[in-house]
Design a protein around this motif. Sequence first.
Motif, mmCIF file in Angstrom:
data_model
loop_
_atom_site.group_PDB
_atom_site.id
_atom_site.type_symbol
_atom_site.label_atom_id
_atom_site.label_comp_id
_atom_site.label_asym_id
_atom_site.label_seq_id
_atom_site.Cartn_x
_atom_site.Cartn_y
_atom_site.Cartn_z
ATOM 1 N N ASN A 192 0.576 -1.106 0.270
ATOM 2 C CA ASN A 192 0.450 -0.148 0.143
ATOM 3 C C ASN A 192 0.635 1.131 0.097
ATOM 4 O OD1 ASN A 192 -1.403 2.110 0.427
ATOM 5 N ND2 ASN A 192 -3.131 1.651 2.538
ATOM 6 N N PRO A 193 1.763 1.706 -0.880
ATOM 7 C CA PRO A 193 2.051 3.552 -1.236
ATOM 8 C C PRO A 193 1.683 3.881 -0.028
ATOM 9 C CG PRO A 193 0.618 3.642 -2.793
ATOM 10 C CD PRO A 193 0.145 1.537 -2.482
ATOM 11 N N TYR A 194 0.331 4.267 0.140
ATOM 12 C CA TYR A 194 0.022 5.072 1.567
ATOM 13 C C TYR A 194 1.022 4.648 3.244
ATOM 14 C CZ TYR A 194 -2.788 7.112 -1.924
ATOM 15 O OH TYR A 194 -3.986 7.456 -3.461
ATOM 16 N N ASP A 195 0.832 3.799 2.933
ATOM 17 C CA ASP A 195 1.702 2.974 4.175
ATOM 18 C C ASP A 195 3.033 2.859 4.045
ATOM 19 O OD1 ASP A 195 2.442 1.264 5.939
ATOM 20 O OD2 ASP A 195 0.759 0.234 6.386
ATOM 21 N N LEU A 196 4.047 4.351 4.369
ATOM 22 C CA LEU A 196 5.338 3.733 4.601
ATOM 23 C C LEU A 196 5.902 3.135 5.424
ATOM 24 C CD1 LEU A 196 5.343 8.104 4.521
ATOM 25 C CD2 LEU A 196 5.578 6.787 2.290
ATOM 26 N N GLU A 197 5.326 2.827 6.033
ATOM 27 C CA GLU A 197 6.336 1.976 7.443
ATOM 28 C C GLU A 197 6.129 0.668 6.609
ATOM 29 O OE1 GLU A 197 8.966 1.051 9.933
ATOM 30 O OE2 GLU A 197 7.929 2.991 9.877
#
Length: 475
Positions: free
Chosen positions: A406-411
């Motif tokens: 998920n590219p919005y989830d940096l971690e």
Amino acid sequence: MGRLIVVSNRVPPPEDKRASAGGLAVALQAALRERGGLWLGWSGETAASEADSERVKTRVEGNITFSLVDLTQRDIEEYYSGFANRALWPLLHYRLDLADFDRRDTSGYFRVNALFARILAAEVKPDDEIWVQDYHLIPLAAELRARGITNKIGFFLHIPWPPPDVFSAMPWHRRLLETFTAYDLVGFQIDYDAENFINCMVREGIGRETSRGTFRAGEREFRIAAFPIGIETDEFAKMAVEARETSLVHRMEESLENRKLIIGVDRLDYSKGIDQRMLAYERYLDNNPSSMGKVVYLQITPKSRSEVPEYADMQREIAETAGRINGAFSDLDWTPIRYINRTIRRTTLAGLYRMSDVGLVTPLRDGMNLVAKEYVAAQDPENPGVLVLSRFAGAARELDGAVLVNPYDLESTAGAIAGAISMPLDERISRWRGMFDRLRQYHVNNWCDTFLETLEKPLNVPAFGSQQPPLRKAS
């Protein structure tokens, strides 16, 4: 069987300037050569007057005629820069915050589609089939029908289609939806987009799905289906092997000094998630201090649509992000991000893909994303790299050997980068092999042939089954 007519916003350059042509242009021209045909589109040039835009410039290559139309400055501003790229593009990529719905631009969009229809209607023969490409030309079939054209007309959307609650935010959404009923076949990259489109039509009361893949609106019945586009797999793999011997690829390899290489290749666009990707890489460096000096991230991002203000702002922001990260992490003999803002030849890209340990393809939303497929095709079978792929790219429905993120989830993206860098060889080979075999099976020519075969079949004849590639289940 009559000629094939392809209509797109732009027309490919002449053969002697097409050394880096992508698989789509190659496949469409192969189909045109097989049947003889016409390719109509904007020349990219500006007409001095409206009268000049009615004059068609032609170029003949074998049995293909390329018809090029100049557009006036007003047409370019309203049809192309305005409605197509400041209204439709952000809307269809779920970016309502960036969409600009201007009534004048909308008029320009329909006006230019009417121009293309006038020019094409004068050329169409009774047995010709017409294939319209992408979001710039959605109303074209309706304009052709209004001029008495009864030929088979198909449409393929290369970018995503959003759900009803997103699409209906556009003030003229119903008018645009109604124009789709003039087609005989409407194609999308993946089944999710086709489902979203059907839901939009049903929500507006325009028609109903009478059977799987068949839709009725008033007296017209047409097909809706997913046709995931492929690449010229074997040819690209061969290109990648040969490109390893080029001077630029050699220079890159020497400059790495045995460091691991992560590669990202994207046209400059907010849908590609380049800024988020850099921030995820920064998180990876923070979480893995032992990787300092041992990993290089190469981001190649040619400029795009510089005349649109949002793109100029984005270019500045991404450059600032890359500069900040490099300023914080660089050492005297190591720079963590190499950011290139120019076009690299496709042959050179193939060689860079092959030498990369990780392909980082993390768009926020993408119809398919052929970079992901090219990265897989370019790999060394005995030592392949790992594809880290956004779950919001259409390619994620097919490439089940990729590490989905998920590219919005940096971690989690940072964790996926770490896992890809350290992945054992046997797992890398296993993941790659399944993806490569699929790409070979569903070559871009297969995509082209399947669409045209479906367009030609009567509605009462099944057109799917084995031709329609099985897509991975959502994860």
